[in-house]
Design an enzyme around this catalytic site. Structure first.
Site: not given
Length: 369
Positions: A81, A178
């Site tokens: 992404d 993350d």
């Protein structure tokens, strides 16, 4: 104001695609997978490709910001992404951003998270898949050539930065997982499992104020005026033609400057201690995390989740396991709150913890979207 019915465009045949590919993304297999899986399918569908392999951070950002894009019918991002975030923000820096943003974008999963690819696979009605099968499904969608609109969220920070985001903004536990798991990129999507266990072990609490403009007016608040004919995008209502300088970016019409208090019809969350805050605008947070099952590409809605302090590690782990199936809200956990909103503001009390936008790290500071 419900979004207008989705309308679809179709790519021309033959079609010319610029493929922006990050060979380092995920476990480093993107280029091999492109040549083995994607290229033969595109050739059969009469899609001619120009492959641009990125060599450093921001390389794709500069390419789409400065390049004459008229020679391509679509821009294809083969990566995680993060590369699409670069591309979207590169396009928005162009003087002709209004035209550039009409160019169809395609995501082919080549990273470890692949949240947008998993979301599109879900919207298309395909079964939940990962890795090569997800790549094949997304390539097939490109071969069919149907494209539709996607909401973007305008994010601005106290230090004056402005970003355009397609996936989500986070602070706290999810953002920690993350970024802390970056060192395990070679594991592919398993890096997030390992990161989750490590962050659970040292569960942190973050202090700040969260406010939002609900999608539907809450009891006792005046409804915001609504023009049923205005197309609503996330937090942005396009202004009538002629009200802004040519080339200027869309105004944040739902927001007041960060230094001012939020408007009276906003909701301020009474709690100020959080384990996580996550504003997501797609269904999936990762290939195996169906965070917002109700989300759609063009729903004019930010799906805001926050988790209050006091949750046990066991309950938090149960929620994350349930999120793989999208059933976490069915657990009715009192610490987890979900509200569809049109705009939000987060003001950390101190600059603690990692903030992320579309999986990319940001300095911790007040932000609104």
């Amino acid at each position: 104001c419900p979004p207008a019915g989705d309308s679809y465009g179709v790519l021309p045949r033959p079609c010319r695609a610029l493929v922006l590919l990050n060979p380092q993304s995920g476990s480093g297999r993107a280029l091999d997978d492109f040549q083995a899986v994607v290229q033969p399918m595109l050739a059969e569908a009469d899609i001619a490709t120009t492959v641009f392999v990125t060599e450093r951070p921001h390389h794709a950002h500069e390419k789409v910001r400065d390049e004459d894009l008229s020679q391509w019918d679509t821009l294809v991002v083969m990566s995680g992404d993060g590369l699409l975030f670069e591309v979207v923000n590169g396009l928005m820096e162009r003087p002709d951003w209004k035209e550039a943003m009409k160019k169809p974008l395609c995501i082919l999963p080549g990273g470890s998270g692949n949240a947008l690819a998993a979301s599109i696979n879900y919207y298309a009605g395909y079964d939940h898949v990962a890795k090569k099968k997800l790549l094949t499904n997304c390539t097939f969608i490109l071969c069919k050539g149907l494209h539709t609109q996607m909401d973007l969220v305008s994010l601005s920070t106290a230090s004056g930065k402005r970003f355009f985001s397609f996936l989500g903004f986070g602070w706290g536990f999810i953002s920690d997982v993350d970024i802390d798991s970056e060192k395990y990129r070679w594991l592919g999507s398993a890096r997030f499992t390992l990161g989750t266990l490590q962050c659970l072990a040292k569960l942190r609490v973050y202090q700040g104020r969260l406010s939002y403009l609900p999608l539907t007016p809450e009891q006792g608040t005046p409804p915001a005026p609504c023009d049923p004919h205005a197309p609503i995008t996330n937090g942005l209502i396009p202004q009538p033609a002629g009200t802004e300088a040519p080339g200027s970016l869309p105004p944040d019409s739902l927001l007041v400057p960060l230094g001012q208090p939020v408007p009276a019809h906003w909701t301020v969350v009474p709690e100020e201690e959080f384990v996580l805050v996550y504003a997501i605008y797609q269904s999936h947070l990762g290939t195996n995390l169906l965070m917002a099952p109700a989300a759609r590409l063009h729903d004019g809605c930010i799906h805001l989740f926050y988790m209050k302090a006091g949750i046990s590690r066991v309950t938090l782990l149960k929620l994350f396991l349930a999120m793989s199936r999208g059933t976490h809200l069915d657990l009715n956990c009192p610490h987890l709150c979900y509200i569809p909103v049109r705009a939000f503001r987060l003001e950390p009390r101190v600059a603690a913890g990692i903030m992320t936008v579309d999986g990319e790290a940001l300095a911790c500071e007040p932000v609104q979207g």
